[in-house]
Write a protein that holds these residues in place. Sequence first.
Motif, PDB file in Angstrom:
ATOM      1  N   GLY A  47      37.983  39.854  40.756  1.00  0.00           N
ATOM      2  CA  GLY A  47      38.042  38.549  40.106  1.00  0.00           C
ATOM      3  C   GLY A  47      38.186  37.411  41.106  1.00  0.00           C
ATOM      4  N   CYS A  48      37.820  36.225  40.682  1.00  0.00           N
ATOM      5  CA  CYS A  48      37.963  35.033  41.523  1.00  0.00           C
ATOM      6  C   CYS A  48      39.447  34.768  41.774  1.00  0.00           C
ATOM      7  CB  CYS A  48      37.318  33.839  40.822  1.00  0.00           C
ATOM      8  SG  CYS A  48      37.454  32.282  41.720  1.00  0.00           S
ATOM      9  N   GLY A  50      40.530  31.784  42.850  1.00  0.00           N
ATOM     10  CA  GLY A  50      40.808  30.369  42.637  1.00  0.00           C
ATOM     11  C   GLY A  50      41.359  29.692  43.875  1.00  0.00           C
ATOM     12  N   LYS A  96      32.473  39.727  33.304  1.00  0.00           N
ATOM     13  CA  LYS A  96      33.354  38.554  33.402  1.00  0.00           C
ATOM     14  C   LYS A  96      33.774  38.309  34.843  1.00  0.00           C
ATOM     15  CE  LYS A  96      35.791  35.262  31.496  1.00  0.00           C
ATOM     16  NZ  LYS A  96      36.051  34.404  32.641  1.00  0.00           N
ATOM     17  N   ASP A 100      32.995  34.930  36.894  1.00  0.00           N
ATOM     18  CA  ASP A 100      34.052  34.157  37.541  1.00  0.00           C
ATOM     19  C   ASP A 100      33.771  33.953  39.024  1.00  0.00           C
ATOM     20  OD1 ASP A 100      35.360  34.004  35.124  1.00  0.00           O
ATOM     21  OD2 ASP A 100      36.953  35.417  35.644  1.00  0.00           O
ATOM     22  N   ARG A 101      33.207  34.945  39.660  1.00  0.00           N
ATOM     23  CA  ARG A 101      32.892  34.851  41.092  1.00  0.00           C
ATOM     24  C   ARG A 101      31.707  33.925  41.353  1.00  0.00           C
ATOM     25  NH1 ARG A 101      34.631  39.102  44.178  1.00  0.00           N
ATOM     26  NH2 ARG A 101      33.654  38.069  45.947  1.00  0.00           N
ATOM     27  N   PHE A 103      31.812  31.009  40.670  1.00  0.00           N
ATOM     28  CA  PHE A 103      32.499  29.738  40.911  1.00  0.00           C
ATOM     29  C   PHE A 103      32.049  29.111  42.224  1.00  0.00           C
ATOM     30  CE2 PHE A 103      36.211  27.416  42.664  1.00  0.00           C
ATOM     31  CZ  PHE A 103      36.346  26.439  41.684  1.00  0.00           C
TER      32      PHE A 103
END
Length: 178
Positions: A47-48, A50, A96, A100-101, A103
């Motif tokens: 997952g990202c 952030g 998902k 998200d990646r 981004f």
Amino acid sequence: MADILVVTGSPRVGGNTSMLADAFAEGAQGAGNSVVRFDAGRADVKGCLGCNYCFTHDGACCQSDDMQKAYPLLHRCDTLAYVTPIYCFTFSAQIKAFMDRMFCGIAKPFSVKSTVLLCAFEDKDHSISKHIIDTYRALTAYSGMEDKGVVAVGSVFEKGAIAGNPGLGKARKLGASL
């Protein structure tokens, strides 16, 4: 002719989602399009975080995983096809994480101009696909991409249950329309 990236989100090898992706790719290639497939469902995609590393490093992500293979594909494809089973009314966790990646595409934009959604699900109540379709359309609109179509195939669970389903023909037709 379009460059199409087909991103699959099922961890099950040769299952209904895979067969749906194959039908779509067959239609797209038959119409002269270039198709590349990335199996996020079996890839190592985290997952990202952030962390915004991508904003100070020309869109590069600080994580070293299989997403590094997907980024060059995202930078050259015109159309992105999400092919996923429906889990808990939405995309699989693997799709998902892939989304998200993406981004880092804000820092260095990808070339994706349009998207499609193909999904398979067990439920006999086909209205449950409304939730993933709404999410997909919101994401597509927010990202400024054109929605080229949706194929949702319900009542398929057992591996191969989608064989002979009219949804495969719809997926081929959607692929051929690009």
